[in-house]
Design a protein around this motif. Structure first.
Motif, PDB file in Angstrom:
ATOM      1  N   ARG A  56      97.476  78.066  22.268  1.00 40.56           N
ATOM      2  CA  ARG A  56      97.920  77.019  21.338  1.00 40.56           C
ATOM      3  C   ARG A  56      97.830  77.558  19.916  1.00 40.56           C
ATOM      4  O   ARG A  56      96.758  78.042  19.500  1.00 40.56           O
ATOM      5  N   ARG A  58      97.947  76.775  16.021  1.00 41.21           N
ATOM      6  CA  ARG A  58      97.834  75.627  15.114  1.00 41.21           C
ATOM      7  C   ARG A  58      98.807  75.789  13.961  1.00 41.21           C
ATOM      8  O   ARG A  58      99.262  76.921  13.681  1.00 41.21           O
ATOM      9  N   PRO A  59      99.146  74.726  13.256  1.00 41.66           N
ATOM     10  CA  PRO A  59     100.027  74.877  12.088  1.00 41.66           C
ATOM     11  C   PRO A  59      99.279  75.522  10.928  1.00 41.66           C
ATOM     12  O   PRO A  59      98.051  75.547  10.922  1.00 41.66           O
ATOM     13  N   GLN A  71      88.891  81.869  17.343  1.00 40.54           N
ATOM     14  CA  GLN A  71      88.061  82.042  16.152  1.00 40.54           C
ATOM     15  C   GLN A  71      87.823  80.682  15.478  1.00 40.54           C
ATOM     16  O   GLN A  71      88.558  79.724  15.755  1.00 40.54           O
ATOM     17  N   THR A  72      86.847  80.640  14.636  1.00 35.16           N
ATOM     18  CA  THR A  72      86.551  79.397  13.917  1.00 35.16           C
ATOM     19  C   THR A  72      87.751  79.009  13.067  1.00 35.16           C
ATOM     20  O   THR A  72      88.325  79.866  12.383  1.00 35.16           O
ATOM     21  N   GLY A  73      88.120  77.762  13.143  1.00 31.25           N
ATOM     22  CA  GLY A  73      89.241  77.250  12.345  1.00 31.25           C
ATOM     23  C   GLY A  73      90.573  77.390  13.054  1.00 31.25           C
ATOM     24  O   GLY A  73      91.612  77.041  12.493  1.00 31.25           O
ATOM     25  N   ALA A  74      90.564  77.836  14.338  1.00 30.37           N
ATOM     26  CA  ALA A  74      91.826  78.025  15.054  1.00 30.37           C
ATOM     27  C   ALA A  74      92.289  76.740  15.741  1.00 30.37           C
ATOM     28  O   ALA A  74      93.393  76.700  16.264  1.00 30.37           O
ATOM     29  N   GLY A  75      91.416  75.731  15.745  1.00 33.82           N
ATOM     30  CA  GLY A  75      91.831  74.428  16.312  1.00 33.82           C
ATOM     31  C   GLY A  75      91.176  74.081  17.641  1.00 33.82           C
ATOM     32  O   GLY A  75      91.668  73.230  18.364  1.00 33.82           O
ATOM     33  N   LYS A  76      90.045  74.683  17.955  1.00 35.41           N
ATOM     34  CA  LYS A  76      89.353  74.396  19.234  1.00 35.41           C
ATOM     35  C   LYS A  76      88.913  72.926  19.282  1.00 35.41           C
ATOM     36  O   LYS A  76      89.201  72.201  20.233  1.00 35.41           O
ATOM     37  N   THR A  77      88.223  72.561  18.209  1.00 31.36           N
ATOM     38  CA  THR A  77      87.700  71.193  18.178  1.00 31.36           C
ATOM     39  C   THR A  77      88.840  70.182  18.110  1.00 31.36           C
ATOM     40  O   THR A  77      88.775  69.122  18.730  1.00 31.36           O
ATOM     41  N   TYR A  78      89.888  70.558  17.392  1.00 30.81           N
ATOM     42  CA  TYR A  78      91.053  69.666  17.304  1.00 30.81           C
ATOM     43  C   TYR A  78      91.654  69.435  18.688  1.00 30.81           C
ATOM     44  O   TYR A  78      91.977  68.311  19.056  1.00 30.81           O
TER      45      TYR A  78
END
Ligand code: ADP
Ligand code: MG
Length: 764
Positions: free
Chosen positions: A389, A391-392, A467-474
């Motif tokens: 996935r 992310r934008p 990586q951090t900020g790649a959208g895992k939590t999203y």
């Protein structure tokens, strides 16, 4: 007819009630009258007493005055009194009679008779009072006469006194003459002596007579005194009798006034009662007339109805008779029918039973078949799938060339993605690639089959890697307005469970845990700092469990939100910087679905593990120190261990190194066997992140490129490349060095698995 009869009956009852009410009223009035008559009787009683007193007084007077003319009058008065008393008695008798009549039931208007009697009595009493007054006048006259007579007696007494005085005078004069004669005779000696002697004799006689006269005089005087005394007493008595008479008269006046008043009252009451009675009678009469009229009309209607109803009645009777016959025959008929119905029903039940048995057998067979097919499908599809996935680009990526987009997609193949890295375009093929514009909904649509298989008793793991900020939590949690896989999965589970509620009982529980620096902690527990242990079930099933891990039963979206909120609050209060903390720890949401098929008694347990992994970014060895270095090592170790396990599983190795990290150890039973795993590799499209993106995509491709099958199973493969290995790898030459000859090249693998995937796609 019946209805009108019933109506008439009701009317009759109502009238009877009214009559009863009227009778009660009459009884109350009678009671009033009774009390009035009692009052009157009391008055009569007192009058009688007073009359008695008067009579006594009169008799006393009579005894005092002695038998004169007045006495005769008094006798007359006494007789009169006696008569009055008798009259009084008669009155009393009448009164008693009246009372008796009152007690007797009211007939022919007894009030009127009573009234007349009372009036008569009253007039009689008045007459008596008149007579008494006349008698009093007579008494007055008598008293006058008596005083006159007394005056006469006094005069006579005076006369006799005067006579006596004259007699005395005469006697004293004779005495004097005699004494003179004696003296003259003394002077004539002999004769004189004789004379003296005779005189002396005579004088003694005279003296004797004088004495007698004097004593008589005395007696007379005494008599006069006595008479005077008597006279005085008589006067006094007269005065007192006059006083008594005045008192009596006043009393009589009073009684008369009272009688008058009572009579007036009685008359008024009688009149009022009479009026009321007349009114009531009139009302009742008019009502009765109206009702009678209505009744007559009803009766006429009823009569005509009756005339018209008679033929209907005849037909009804006929019908009734036929029905009666039918009813008589009904039990027999019913028994017959029941017997046949029972036989039919039992036969039907038997049939249904056998069909049921057959169906159940078929169902069980189908279930097994389905499972077999599913396993086959899984085997063909590979039970480990890898999605990517992208992310934008966000504001956080900044501006300029650093924030430029480095990722492009293949318009014809949604499994391919191109990354521009250091001027070269590198292509990656995964099971599916989600472009930045892919919505949460679209992502979840690809995932939901996995989620529902959990209801059938399969264990499922969904990892978000990157990586951090790649959208895992999203992707996993999402936002409140746009929730991610976690919430959507639970919602889907709820709706699926509801759909199967007719045959299955399901319970859904959730736990939330975190692995940080290889320590497992409960996010829903009371002691979040407490490190939990993973233990082998003592029942020998080989299952693992975490003693003390909190489980919440959830039944609705509200419940899930509460649980998430709770876990989030715990995490926020525990960490100083949640963002940093969450990027260095693995967050797990463990959903357990337990089901019971009520018809077959079959039990299933499926686990859905939703894992938001720690950031996969490499920490430069030179820069990191102390705790930061330790964190990085732990993350590195656990992610490598996850890669190792997945690799070992896909290549069907005999030994799967689950115990190399807490994460893989905890998820052991959800990764092995016929469990299903989805790795969602999150990447950032920004130019500045390309090197991390490259690493992540390499990891993704390697996870899915491991071929299943007998060759790879046999192959003795080395360990999964560590993060360091990944770091050192260059694009396009991703084969780990330890994999050896048995491992096919990535290109071959990817093309083969892609062909399998396509086959599945086209076959549906
Ligand atoms: P990670 O958990 O991997 O560290 P986050 O999920 O926190 O990353 O995402 C970082 C930022 O990017 C967040 O602000 C998030 O809202 C945003 N973001 C990530 N994926 C998407 C997406 N598909 N669409 C829109 N915004 C996204
Ligand atoms: Mg995150």
């Amino acid at each position: 007819v019946m209805a009108s009869m019933a109506h008439l009956q009701k009317e009759k009852l109502r009238l009877q009630e009214e009559l009863l009410e009227l009778q009660e009223k009459f009884a109350a009035r009678e009671n009033d009258k009774l009390s009035l008559s009692l009052q009157l009787q009391d008055q009569v009683e007192t009058l009688k007493e007073k009359l008695l007193e008067q009579a006594q007084e009169i008799s006393r007077l009579r005894s005092e005055l002695g038998g004169t003319d007045a006495e005769k009058h008094r006798d007359l008065l006494a007789a009169e009194n006696e008569r009055l008393r008798q009259e009084m008695k008669a009155c009393e008798g009448e009164l008693r009679e009246l009372r008796r009549q009152q007690q007797a039931p009211c007939r022919d208007c007894p009030h009127l008779q009573e009234n007349a009697g009372l009036q008569e009595q009253l007039s009689q009493l008045q007459r008596e009072a008149e007579e008494t007054r006349a008698k009093l006048v007579e008494l007055d006259l008598e008293v006058q006469q008596k005083t006159n007579r007394l005056a006469e007696v006094e005069l006579r007494l005076k006369d006799s006194l005067a006579e006596r005085a004259e007699e005395e005078e005469r006697l004293s004069r004779r005495l004097r003459d005699s004494q003179e004669t004696i003296a003259s005779l003394k002077s004539q000696p002999q004769q004189i002596k004789y004379i003296i002697k005779t005189v002396e004799v005579e004088s003694t006689k005279a003296k004797q007579a004088l004495c007698e006269t004097q004593s008589r005089n005395q007696y007379l005087q005494e008599q006069v005194g006595m008479q005077k005394q008597v006279l005085k007493e008589m006067e006094q008595q007269l005065q007192s009798s006059q006083k008594t008479e005045a008192q009596l008269r006043a009393q009589i006046m009073m009684y008369e006034a009272e009688l008058e008043r009572a009579h007036g009252q009685m008359l008024e009451e009688m009149q009022a009662m009479e009026e009321e009675k007349n009114r009531a009678i009139e009302e009742a009469f008019s009502r009765a007339q109206v009702e009678m009229k209505a009744v007559h009309e009803n009766l006429a209607g009823v009569r005509t109805n009756l005339l018209t109803l008679q033929p209907a009645l005849r037909t009804l009777t006929h019908d009734y008779n036929s029905l009666k016959r039918q009813v008589r025959d009904f039990p027999l008929l019913l028994q017959e029918t029941l017997r046949s119905a029972r036989a039919e029903i039992s036969q039907a039940i038997e049939e249904v039973h056998s069909t049921n048995r057959e169906l159940l057998r078929k169902y069980r067979r189908e279930l097994q078949l389905r499972k077999k097919c599913h396993n086959e499908l899984v085997r063909l599809k590979g039970n480990i799938r890898v999605f990517g996935r992208v992310r934008p680009i966000t504001k956080e990526d900044g501006e300029g060339p650093e924030a430029a987009n480095a990722v492009t997609f293949d318009a014809d193949d949604d499994a391919v993605l191109y990354l521009l890295h250091k001027g070269k375009q590198v292509s990656f093929e995964l099971d599916k690639v989600f472009p930045p514009q892919a919505s949460q909904e679209e992502v979840f649509q690809e995932v939901q089959a996995l989620v529902t298989s959990c209801i059938d008793g399969y264990n499922v793991c969904i990892f978000a890697y990157g990586q951090t900020g790649a959208g895992k939590t999203y992707t996993m949690e999402g936002t409140a307005a746009n929730p991610g896989i976690n919430q959507r999965a639970l919602q889907l589970l709820f709706s699926e469970v509801r759909g199967k509620a007719a045959d299955w009982d399901y319970t859904i529980t959730v736990s939330a845990a975190e692995i940080y620096n290889e320590a497992l902690r409960d996010l829903l527990g009371k002691e979040p700092q407490e490190k939990l242990e993973i233990k082998l079930c003592p029942d020998g099933s080989g299952q693992l469990y975490v003693p003390g891990l909190t489980e919440f039963r959830v039944q609705s979206v509200e419940d899930i939100n509460k649980v998430f909120e709770f876990g989030h609050v715990k995490r926020v209060t525990e960490c100083t910087n949640l963002n940093e903390h969450s990027s260095r720890s693995h967050a797990l949401l463990i959903v357990t679905v337990r089901g019971l098929d009520r018809s077959t008694g079959l039990r299933t347990t499926g686990k859905l593990n939703l894992v938001d992994l720690a950031g996969s970014e490499r920490v430069g060895r030179s820069g990191a120190e102390g705790s930061r270095l330790r964190e990085a090592q732990h993350i590195n170790k656990s992610l490598s261990a996850l890669g190792d396990v997945i690799y070992a599983l896909r290549s069907r190795q005999g030994h799967v190194p689950f115990r190399n990290s807490k994460l893989t150890y905890l998820l052991q039973d959800s990764l092995s066997g016929d469990s299903k795993t989805l790795m969602m590799v999150q990447v950032s499209p920004a130019e500045k992140n390309t090197s991390e993106t490259l690493c992540s995509l390499k990891f993704a491709e390697r996870v899915r490129s491991v071929e299943l099958g007998p060759v790879s199973r046999k192959a003795e493969l080395g360990s999964w490349p560590s993060q360091e290995h990944l770091e050192g790898d260059s694009p396009g030459s991703a084969a780990p060095p330890g994999r050896g000859h048995a491992s096919p090249s990535p290109g071959q693998l990817s093309s083969r698995s892609a062909s399998i995937r396509r086959k599945l796609h086209t076959s549906g």
